[in-house]
Design an enzyme around this catalytic site. Structure first.
Site, PDB file in Angstrom:
ATOM      1  N   HIS A  39      31.870  36.729 178.650  1.00  0.00           N
ATOM      2  CA  HIS A  39      32.890  36.090 177.822  1.00  0.00           C
ATOM      3  C   HIS A  39      33.589  37.161 176.996  1.00  0.00           C
ATOM      4  O   HIS A  39      32.964  38.094 176.495  1.00  0.00           O
ATOM      5  CB  HIS A  39      32.259  35.042 176.903  1.00  0.00           C
ATOM      6  CG  HIS A  39      33.250  34.365 176.012  1.00  0.00           C
ATOM      7  ND1 HIS A  39      34.285  33.591 176.501  1.00  0.00           N
ATOM      8  CD2 HIS A  39      33.380  34.364 174.660  1.00  0.00           C
ATOM      9  CE1 HIS A  39      35.008  33.131 175.480  1.00  0.00           C
ATOM     10  NE2 HIS A  39      34.473  33.584 174.361  1.00  0.00           N
ATOM     11  N   CYS A  84      39.556  33.683 179.151  1.00  0.00           N
ATOM     12  CA  CYS A  84      39.243  34.415 177.923  1.00  0.00           C
ATOM     13  C   CYS A  84      39.600  35.886 178.055  1.00  0.00           C
ATOM     14  O   CYS A  84      39.927  36.541 177.057  1.00  0.00           O
ATOM     15  CB  CYS A  84      37.773  34.249 177.567  1.00  0.00           C
ATOM     16  SG  CYS A  84      36.623  34.771 178.853  1.00  0.00           S
TER      17      CYS A  84
END
Length: 873
Positions: free
Chosen positions: A829, A294
């Site tokens: 994230h 990510c």
């Protein structure tokens, strides 16, 4: 590639590369073309309505097209055969005046994507009429063969090769009443011809008996009016031939996917996610997460939506590949990124697999190999630098020695530095992303000033929590009145001991005739004195215990005496007695000629503030200074008035209920004995033994504990902080001393000095990237700051922060992308917010892409901010 095609016996030695998916933008594959280098092969070819091409051709340079007249017949039940005959003349597409619905254009991927993006940017997503005309983009495989006549091509469209789109192909290439005409602006079909009258050599891979596969991406070829009908709320395509009006929209209609069966029946797959219905624009494809990638996906989405950068990679960027640059990656990183950019900007909504790009990345940057989480800003920095070197237009970098500018104006010196930089570095990254600093260094000793002008790619801005450091230090008075007091002060994060002493002096109201002696305490002893004012406070750790002693300036030349406390304790189980040290040391300065009596008197004065109140003094506050003095006079002063040469008095104070003093850890100190201090050693360590009676008489809680420099609250969340982006920029541009590891060699002093440094913005780039320094690292701890940064969206005004007042460039910027980091260091994230034009923001969370309100993009997760310059009005 479809399995049935790959296994076709009629096509030997075929490359089994994957077939183009809907909007995948895969490269054209000329199979059995092993003699052609990979970089020389053509790009993908798109088949578009000629009307649409005529209307949008002004967005690209004029190109010459080759006209083909096309007849078709049903060669078998499963395929149709197209006979494409090249006409004897070439026309420029801008000279063509009349055209019909049976005319189409073949355009190369570069021109197609640039035109489509420009056309897409010119329409608004809120335009209902335009939105309702959005059509599917589907791949169509056409098998081409060269006939014995060099002016003719034969194309086969097979149901076997195109399970889903064969019926659409029939509606396009089987006109009822008129011939088809195809204009080739790609130049790819001319690769199949040689000079008129010459046949291919028998051993040529392009021999007329051999067939090759040409993949076409077909755009918007459904009849926007008569050729569509609604069925059960979804839109399906009929088998009628193309009408004379073609859609200028893209993507799919009403968020549905139409599947065509061999028997001509259709059914629709409505997409469940509502956000997919809104992605009727280019550049809204997600990236698959390959496993903790990510960080890469977030940075890539921000970069591929950067103005000028995306236009550059959608264009003919290959001509600027610098494969000989020893600092680059032989052009492979730029090629991989360019291919990924084109896939992300090709029509369609299917997420892209970035595996090929990551493979190239890991080849040249092993730190990004594997599937561990990394920092998106570090990845972005490497990628920008790698793209720059791969696309550097300078093939040979000259050696340039910068001369001393002396008294030349800053404008002239800055321009000379910039031109010298461009002589070695010239790429799209430099054009768009690089600016210039003015760096000023001042020597603290000789005041020598050095000014240089250095390029920058991004600005790493500290947050307030990283510019200042909170430190708790215990201040101990030696006047016999005040109790120790812990004080919390803030000092520059890269400051020195001098900054700490100044802050403590202000907080404790230090008098002009006093000074502070700072020491580190460990295991009830003084571990070291911090005396060099230029020592960095980085030497003081968060878990250290620091004491600052208030001492009179007039006694700085006297002997420094350290009193270390000890007491006897008896084990409750074994009954054995042991000696334990406790508390923190007390210090005093005494004259050179001293005896045991002087030592005892100084010690009693130091511990006087710790006396417990008596019953007679119960009406007084414990901290009252008058009470402390009276207690000192009543209790101990009457016992210490005897001179040190009186033997009886000396014996009296050596009783079992009195303090005992030891020089070092061995010899007991008698009151009448002189204390000898060596000249070379101006410090004396004395061990004070506390009898049981004195332990009860004094309140040792103030003596027994010291706070740490910074006590972290592990189970409580810090209160939310807020700061403006302008404050972060001011902290970045603030003058500060260099760290001990970054000493500057002063050409005047001829030695390294801890100079003060001041940065100023001199030249601002087209794209300005801010990296918010949320992560802090120390020897023992890593931390992330959740500070909320209030950053401008519409108008970032830097006019008051640029030092070059004569700059002709605008200092106003607008935000267009954000790389976000959620969570902590262990399991965070990354996502991206991207402004996609027409006042619409989208969030990219790996594969998912969905709209977001502008009010929602300001969060404490903002990590890297991307701004683009607004032209001056």
């Amino acid at each position: 590639m479809d399995e049935s095609l790959a296994s076709d016996d009629r096509l030997p030695d075929l490359d089994t590369g994957s077939s183009a998916g809907a909007g995948s933008g895969s490269c054209t594959r000329f199979l059995n073309d092993a003699d052609v280098a990979e970089d020389d092969r053509g790009e993908s070819i798109y088949l578009v309505p000629y009307r649409w091409w005529i209307e949008t051709r002004n967005n690209v340079k004029e190109v010459v097209g080759t006209s083909y007249t096309t007849t078709s017949k049903e060669d078998s039940a499963l395929q149709i055969l197209l006979e494409m005959r090249r006409e004897n003349y070439h026309k420029s597409d801008n000279k063509e005046e009349g055209f019909s619905g049976g005319e189409f254009a073949l355009v190369p991927e570069t021109t197609w994507l640039q035109t489509l993006k420009s056309h897409n940017d010119s329409i608004g997503v809120n335009d209902i009429s335009t939105k309702s005309q959005m059509h599917d983009v589907f791949p169509l495989q056409i098998r081409l063969s060269v006939s014995q006549e060099t002016k003719s091509l034969r194309a086969r469209i097979s149901l076997m090769d195109n399970h889903t789109y064969y019926r659409k192909g029939c509606s396009i290439f089987r006109p009822e009443t008129e011939l088809l005409r195809i204009w080739d602006f790609s130049g790819q079909t001319t690769l199949f011809f040689v000079n008129d009258g010459n046949d291919f050599a028998a051993d040529s891979p392009r021999h007329s008996g051999r067939e090759i596969l040409l993949e076409l991406q077909v755009h918007g070829l459904s009849n926007s009016g008569n050729g569509m009908r609604r069925r059960e709320g979804n839109t399906t395509f009929t088998d009628s031939r193309m009408g004379s009006t073609f859609s200028s929209g893209i993507l799919r209609l009403n968020g549905s996917i139409d599947i065509f069966q061999p028997d001509g029946r259709t059914y629709s797959l409505a997409e469940s996610d509502g956000y997919q219905r809104e992605t009727g624009l280019l550049g809204l494809k997600g990236l698959q997460n390959l496993g903790n990638t990510c960080f890469m996906n977030s940075a890539i989405q921000c970069l591929v939506h950067t103005p000028k950068v995306v236009d550059y990679f959608l264009g003919d960027y290959r001509k600027e590949i610098n494969s000989t640059n020893p600092l680059g990656m032989q052009g492979e990183l730029a090629l991989a990124f360019g291919e990924l950019s084109r896939k992300l900007w090709s029509p369609g909504t299917n997420p892209i697999d970035p595996r090929a790009f990551k493979s190239k990345l890991a080849k040249f940057a092993p730190q990004f190999s594997g599937y561990n989480q990394h920092d998106s800003q570090e990845f972005l920095a490497f990628l920008l630098d790698g793209l720059h070197e791969d696309l550097n237009r300078v093939k040979w970098k000259p050696y340039i020695e910068m001369k001393d500018a002396a008294d030349c104006p800053d404008e002239e010196v800055a321009e000379e530095y910039w031109q010298s930089h461009l002589a070695r570095n010239d790429s799209i990254v430099v054009d768009v992303c690089q600016g210039q600093f003015r760096s000023k260094l001042v020597c603290p000793m000789c005041k020598k000033v050095s000014i240089t002008f250095d390029p920058f790619m991004y600005l790493t801005l500290p947050l307030p929590s990283t510019t200042m450091r909170s430190m708790t230090v215990t201040v101990v008075s030696t006047d016999g009145v005040a109790l120790p007091s812990p004080l919390a002060v803030s000092v520059p994060n890269c400051g020195s001991l001098k900054d700490l002493i100044q802050a403590l002096s202000f907080e404790c109201f230090l008098r002009d005739d006093e000074t502070l002696l700072v020491a580190e305490v460990y295991n009830n002893c003084i571990l070291r004195y911090l005396e060099d004012p230029f020592d960095s406070i980085d030497l003081i750790r968060d878990d250290d215990q620091i004491v600052a002693y208030r001492l009179p300036k007039s006694s700085e030349t006297s002997v420094l005496v350290e009193f270390i406390h000890k007491k006897d304790e008896r084990d409750s189980y074994s009954g054995r007695a042991s000696t334990q040290m406790f508390g923190f040391p007390l210090v005093a300065r005494l004259p050179d000629l001293l005896c045991g009596y002087d030592v005892r008197q100084a010690f009693l004065k130091l511990i006087n503030p710790f006396l417990k109140p008596t019953e007679e003094d119960a009406s007084y506050d414990y901290d009252d200074a008058e009470h402390s003095v009276s207690a000192y006079e009543d209790s101990d002063m009457e016992d210490t008035q005897s001179p040190c040469d009186t033997e009886s008095d000396a014996e009296m104070v050596d009783g079992p209920n009195e303090f005992e003093f030891f020089l070092g850890d061995s010899s007991k100190l008698r009151m009448s004995e002189p204390v000898v201090v060596a000249r070379a050693r101006r410090r004396l360590q004395i061990l004070a033994s506390w009898p049981e009676k004195m332990l009860e008489k004094y309140d040792l809680c103030f003596l027994g504990s010291l706070p740490e420099i910074f006590k972290r609250q592990w189970f409580t969340r810090r209160s939310s902080e807020s700061v403006s982006l302008y404050k972060c920029l001011e902290a970045f541009l603030k003058e500060e001393p260099l760290g001990p590891e970054d000493m500057w060699y002063c050409p005047s002093c001829k030695q390294h000095q801890q100079a003060s440094k001041k940065l100023d913005l001199w030249r601002l780039p087209e794209i300005l990237v801010f990296h918010l320094k949320r992560f802090s690292f120390s020897q023992f701890l890593k931390n992330k700051l959740e500070t909320f940064v209030d950053f401008p969206i519409e108008d970032l005004d830097l006019s008051s922060y640029i030092a070059n007042r004569s700059s002709a460039f605008s200092c106003h910027y607008v935000l267009y992308a954000i790389s976000n980091h959620y969570g902590g260091l262990g399991g965070g994230h990354y996502t991206a917010f991207v402004h996609h034009g027409h006042n619409r923001w989208y969030e990219f969370g790996d594969e998912r892409v969905f709209p977001i309100n502008e009010e929602g993009i300001k969060t404490s997760a903002a990590y890297v901010l991307f701004y683009r310059r607004v032209p001056a009005a």
